[in-house]
Write an enzyme that holds these catalytic residues in place. Sequence first.
Site, PDB file in Angstrom:
ATOM      1  N   SER A   1       0.837  -1.212   0.000  1.00 20.65           N
ATOM      2  CA  SER A   1       0.000   0.000   0.000  1.00 20.65           C
ATOM      3  C   SER A   1       0.865   1.253   0.000  1.00 20.65           C
ATOM      4  O   SER A   1       2.016   1.222   0.424  1.00 20.65           O
ATOM      5  CB  SER A   1      -0.877   0.042   1.244  1.00 20.65           C
ATOM      6  OG  SER A   1      -1.647  -1.114   1.337  1.00 20.65           O
TER       7      SER A   1
HETATM    8  N1  SAH Z   1       1.182  -5.385   4.508  1.00 24.67           N
HETATM    9  C1  SAH Z   1       1.759  -5.849   3.274  1.00 24.67           C
HETATM   10  C2  SAH Z   1       0.792  -5.678   2.135  1.00 24.67           C
HETATM   11  C3  SAH Z   1       0.596  -6.941   1.421  1.00 24.67           C
HETATM   12  S1  SAH Z   1      -0.684  -6.972   0.214  1.00 24.67           S
HETATM   13  C4  SAH Z   1       3.098  -5.201   3.006  1.00 24.67           C
HETATM   14  O1  SAH Z   1       3.521  -4.322   3.756  1.00 24.67           O
HETATM   15  O2  SAH Z   1       3.742  -5.607   2.038  1.00 24.67           O
HETATM   16  C5  SAH Z   1      -1.823  -8.064   0.965  1.00 24.67           C
HETATM   17  C6  SAH Z   1      -1.350  -9.448   1.213  1.00 24.67           C
HETATM   18  O3  SAH Z   1      -2.416 -10.168   1.792  1.00 24.67           O
HETATM   19  C7  SAH Z   1      -0.929 -10.217  -0.024  1.00 24.67           C
HETATM   20  O4  SAH Z   1       0.402 -10.603   0.111  1.00 24.67           O
HETATM   21  C8  SAH Z   1      -1.873 -11.423  -0.038  1.00 24.67           C
HETATM   22  O5  SAH Z   1      -1.267 -12.616  -0.489  1.00 24.67           O
HETATM   23  C9  SAH Z   1      -2.248 -11.516   1.424  1.00 24.67           C
HETATM   24  N2  SAH Z   1      -3.483 -12.265   1.711  1.00 24.67           N
HETATM   25  C10 SAH Z   1      -4.662 -12.264   1.061  1.00 24.67           C
HETATM   26  N3  SAH Z   1      -5.531 -13.116   1.659  1.00 24.67           N
HETATM   27  C11 SAH Z   1      -4.870 -13.645   2.737  1.00 24.67           C
HETATM   28  C12 SAH Z   1      -5.210 -14.601   3.747  1.00 24.67           C
HETATM   29  N4  SAH Z   1      -6.399 -15.195   3.805  1.00 24.67           N
HETATM   30  N5  SAH Z   1      -4.269 -14.898   4.673  1.00 24.67           N
HETATM   31  C13 SAH Z   1      -3.051 -14.335   4.651  1.00 24.67           C
HETATM   32  N6  SAH Z   1      -2.660 -13.449   3.718  1.00 24.67           N
HETATM   33  C14 SAH Z   1      -3.569 -13.109   2.767  1.00 24.67           C
END
Ligand code: SAH
Length: 271
Positions: free
Chosen positions: A114
């Site tokens: 983000s």
């Molecule tokens: N906070 C992260 C943002 C990652 S984007 C950062 O700083 O990089 C959101 C992430 O959520 C993705 O990597 C995606 O694979 C993960 N995601 C989606 N559904 C999920 C679930 N049920 N359990 C764990 N991770 C999940």
Amino acid sequence: MSKPAPPRFPLGLDRVQARGPAARPGADTLLRPQRPLQHMAAEQARQAAPSGLGLDSAAVRAHMVGRLRAGGLRCEPVLQALATVERHRFVDSALVPQAYEDTSLPIGLGQTISKPSVVGWMLALLFDGATARERGHLGRVLEIGTGCGYQAALLLALARSVVSIERLQPLHDKAAGHLAGLRQGSDLRLVFGDGMLGHAPRAPYDSIIAAAGGEQLPAAWLAQLAPGGRLVAPVQRAAGQRLVVVDHTPGGLVSQELEAVQFVPLKSGTA
Ligand code: SAH
């Protein structure tokens, strides 16, 4: 002796971007000051950080934080964490020139990190929860969606302990690499699994934050939210995603729906 002009920040960022992808600026292009400051800054950077990037990127981060502050972000611990954590170390080298722009960036496998203003806003919302206000820190945190690990690094600076769950193995592994240096002496547990189930072994949590949005808040998250705790997560509504805040108050769970947001989908299972 003529004095070199003071550096302007962000260091050549606009120029780097204006040149476009054909110029393929590397990490150094952004993070190294223009001559004749280059030698002086490089020497200071060598003393300040073994990587040689520390000093320069700190200035670019300070500039980013100044913009976020001007944009209305007022939570000092969050601003301080944003000024400290090196976002450029969490993205692919080709994206380093954009690391301190207020933009979301791809982190692989169709996922995104983000933009800093959204991360800052969500963390500030967490800080405004009852327990965090009382204690001055986020307490025990559950993060769903480790991604590249950037937000987990910020959370580590703001919390007593962090459990972060990722459902995609390659991203879980990548984040573990990015966070390796920060983990010593800190209570961080990276979990490869389905975050929709939360993480019962360490529950309850004072702060829960999700970076992926589903059609409902999973029941496990609500069940694992400690009294006084706060949850911040995107939820998919008919008209698009909205950021939702849920507080565990003495009278029960109280939810507020805030602005429209755009996060990747929350998916069940692992891959
Ligand atoms: N906070 C992260 C943002 C990652 S984007 C950062 O700083 O990089 C959101 C992430 O959520 C993705 O990597 C995606 O694979 C993960 N995601 C989606 N559904 C999920 C679930 N049920 N359990 C764990 N991770 C999940």
